[in-house]
Write a protein that holds these residues in place. Structure first.
Motif: not given
Length: 462
Positions: A92, A78, A229, A218, A203
């Motif tokens: 991430s 991500r 996000e 997330t 994350r």
């Protein structure tokens, strides 16, 4: 006599001729029935073949592919989120899922027990005492204790997992690399293979609660929830890759040359106009104000470039920790929830959690209040209806407008004040007088000029 014999012979010949004629008719009927059955079978087979090869082709092709081909997903990384100065607000990192093969665990324990028995039998034959035996029960307890401590899960959950009737069971997700390495080393030393790790991503929000309502977070599947996000999830998420490999008849994967890899496409990173320093001071000021004035329904603030519309800071107070968004961050609200009866707690907790996730600056409708004095000030300065040096505005604590008595924040009044002082004091009577100086037409003109009569268009912090 001869004539009679001749007639008898003719009669016998006639009877013999009747038998073949009758048999032929029956054979024809049987052949016809068999042919009809065969024709019906062929038609049914042709129909079935058409259904499988044409009508349901996609279905059976998918089943065949699932049987002949194995697939493995390659997770895309991500994209990160940065502020205007390149400071990371979200990124991430690789973490690991720890899984076991319950059936293999039982097989390995049985194998150890069988090895012990073989050692005992051999030692008994030689009149010796068996050595180097492994206490299976003690080994089991050691494994449970080790995993429970490292993975921070209940020992009973591990005990139950060993009894699962499958070949794959995830004990814990998002395990840090150092812990995963310790687990791998521990079981390598024991020469046990029932446990494994698989890489995934987690994350992280290195600034914790900074700009939490703006950034969002997330969920467990890595999908964006709330804030940027969520808004830019399609860009941040990327596209997962896939390894498709051929399988042999026994279900085992064939050598690497029979596989095809579709590489993952990492997500794009997001660069904001937010400035972490300005964001920090905005949140700090809001928090001090909330504590001082005991604000009940949260406070919000925005720092924006008036020329470009770029958002330099946007905050909602109290905020929350992005690394643990489900925990109620506001200490006062947390205490209130703790005092609730058990049957009322869950609904109240969910409501409080949803509220703390919302970005009040853009998700709730608020009356303009004193913030509207900025518009009045801009119009007054542009039209030169106030003089910064000589004008004075008197505040007695209220101003009577027809039948309405409109008060000021300072009920005793501010007394005589300059325009700068009136703006600093956010004095209602002073700005009502300034509005009257502008008049209805000019005041409406500036409302239009500031875009306040247009349909609301929200600006992103990106």
């Amino acid at each position: 006599m001869a004539l009679r014999q001749l007639k008898d012979q003719e009669h016998e010949t006639s009877e013999k001729q009747k038998v073949p004629l009758s048999a032929t008719a029956k054979m024809r009927r049987r052949t016809g029935v068999a042919g009809a059955i065969l024709m019906a079978f062929c038609i049914a087979a042709a129909g079935k073949l058409f259904k499988v090869s044409v009508a349901d082709n996609a279905k059976y092709e998918a089943l065949a592919n699932n049987y002949h081909f194995g697939t493995m997903t390659l997770d895309a990384n991500r994209g990160a989120i940065y502020d205007a100065n390149g400071t990371a607000l979200a990124w991430s990192a690789t973490v690991y899922n720890v899984y076991i093969d319950p059936k293999l665990y039982r097989e390995e324990m049985d194998s150890i027990a069988q090895s012990n028995q073989n050692k005992k039998d051999k030692a008994s034959e030689n009149g010796e005492e068996a050595a180097n035996l492994v206490d299976v029960d003690q080994l089991h307890d050691s494994i449970v204790t080790f995993l429970s401590g490292k993975l921070e899960i209940d020992a009973q959950k591990i005990e139950d997992s060993f009894q699962k009737d499958n070949r794959y069971y995830v004990l814990q997700t998002q395990v840090e690399k150092d812990v995963a390495d310790e687990i791998t080393t521990y079981f390598d030393q024991l020469n046990l293979t029932f446990i494994g790790t698989e890489a995934t991503t987690r994350r992280y929000y290195p600034q914790n609660e900074l700009a939490a309502a703006v950034i969002g977070f997330t969920n467990g599947d890595g999908d964006g929830q709330y804030g940027l996000e969520y808004q830019y999830d399609d860009y941040l998420a990327g596209v997962d890759g896939r390894v498709i490999s051929a399988q042999a008849a026994n279900g085992e994967e064939m050598p690497y040359r029979y596989s095809t890899t579709y590489e993952a496409e990492d997500g794009a990173s997001l660069y904001l106009t937010l400035d972490s320093t300005l964001q920090y001071y905005l949140e700090k000021s809001l928090d001090e104000m909330v504590q001082k004035y005991e604000v009940k329904d949260r406070a919000t603030g925005i720092i924006m470039n008036p020329k470009t519309g770029a958002i330099y800071a946007m905050a909602t107070c109290p905020t929350f920790d992005l690394n643990n968004p489900s925990e109620i961050y506001d200490a006062t609200k947390k205490e209130e929830l703790a005092k609730l009866p058990k049957e009322e707690y869950q609904d109240a907790y969910l409501e409080a959690r949803e509220t703390q996730w919302k970005n009040k600056a853009i998700s709730e409708v608020n009356p303009p209040g004193s913030t509207f004095k900025i518009v009045t000030t801009g119009a007054a300065l542009e039209e030169k209806v106030v003089n910064l040096e000589t004008d004075s505005f008197y505040c007695s604590g209220y101003l009577q407008v027809q039948d309405a008595k409109i008060g000021c924040s300072k009920t005793s009044g501010h007394g005589a004040q300059t325009f700068t002082q009136a703006l600093t004091n956010s004095c209602n009577p002073a700005f009502m007088e300034i509005g009257l100086r502008l008049g209805i037409d000019k005041f409406s003109y500036y409302l239009q000029g500031f875009g306040l009569k247009e349909k609301n268009r929200r600006r992103s912090a990106g």
